[in-house]
Design a protein around this motif. Structure first.
Motif, PDB file in Angstrom:
ATOM      1  N   GLU A  19       4.053  -3.715  -0.453  1.00  0.00           N
ATOM      2  CA  GLU A  19       5.072  -3.864  -1.490  1.00  0.00           C
ATOM      3  C   GLU A  19       5.681  -2.501  -1.805  1.00  0.00           C
ATOM      4  N   CYS A  70      12.917  -2.647   0.239  1.00  0.00           N
ATOM      5  CA  CYS A  70      12.715  -3.887   0.988  1.00  0.00           C
ATOM      6  C   CYS A  70      14.101  -4.354   1.363  1.00  0.00           C
ATOM      7  N   THR A 110       3.585  -9.783  -0.842  1.00  0.00           N
ATOM      8  CA  THR A 110       4.984  -9.401  -0.767  1.00  0.00           C
ATOM      9  C   THR A 110       5.775 -10.406  -1.586  1.00  0.00           C
ATOM     10  N   ARG A 111       6.957 -10.000  -2.000  1.00  0.00           N
ATOM     11  CA  ARG A 111       7.805 -10.869  -2.820  1.00  0.00           C
ATOM     12  C   ARG A 111       8.443 -11.979  -1.999  1.00  0.00           C
TER      13      ARG A 111
END
Length: 187
Positions: free
Chosen positions: A86, A171, A44-45
């Motif tokens: 993601e 997100c 994930t970022r």
């Protein structure tokens, strides 16, 4: 550690946080993790806690998504689970019938050591309240009106016209933090 855990019969899932400093190494990380026997790798970022974005330019992030998607194919063909954490990965997958992306309101919450529950550990404005005997985890997940807001796709600003909205689900943490100074409300 992966080999030790696997030898003990423990299923191993490895999660990576992707940032501008490491995204070019993530394919190598994934390959190392799987070569040591992990059952699943995901990423994930990075979401900076004081606002901003993960530091990867949009064009570079799209290129990264394509590289990850291509690198994942052999592992998925071996029966490894498909990467779905993601939200933007669904844009580059050929089969967008899978539901993936943000699980806020649907499949996850965070419980902090002080018994604070959050819809998302990365989203600073997602506090649901404290865990109590009267209002336990199930109440917060199923009945808390804040969680209802996260389940309402019509509140996904900027996403309503996108045909991938119901698959990607965005997100919320990344969007909120990238526009932190502009935000006046949530979710």
């Amino acid at each position: 550690a992966i080999k030790v855990l696997k030898k003990a019969g423990i299923k191993v899932n490895v999660m990576s946080t992707v940032s501008q400093d490491n995204y070019k190494e993530m394919v190598d990380v994934m390959e190392i993790v799987y070569s040591h026997g992990a059952d699943f790798w995901s990423f994930t970022r990075y979401c900076p806690p004081l606002g901003g974005h993960c530091g990867i330019e949009p064009e570079d992030f799209l290129k990264f998504m394509r590289e990850i998607n291509d690198a994942l194919k052999p592992y998925e063909a071996q029966g490894k689970p498909t990467q779905t954490r993601e939200p933007l990965l669904c844009m580059v997958k050929k089969d967008t019938s899978e539901l993936g992306g943000c699980g806020v309101g649907f499949s996850r919450m965070a419980l902090l050591p002080d018994l604070t529950l959050m819809a998302c550990r990365r989203h600073p404005n997602s506090i649901l309240g404290k865990l109590t005997e009267e209002k336990g985890i199930l109440w917060h997940f199923a009945m808390n009106p804040i969680m209802d807001n996260y389940r309402n796709f019509d509140l996904l600003e900027g996403c309503n016209e996108c045909h991938l909205k119901n698959k990607c689900r965005g997100c919320r943490a990344a969007a909120f933090l990238a526009t932190y100074k502009e935000n006046t409300h949530d979710p």
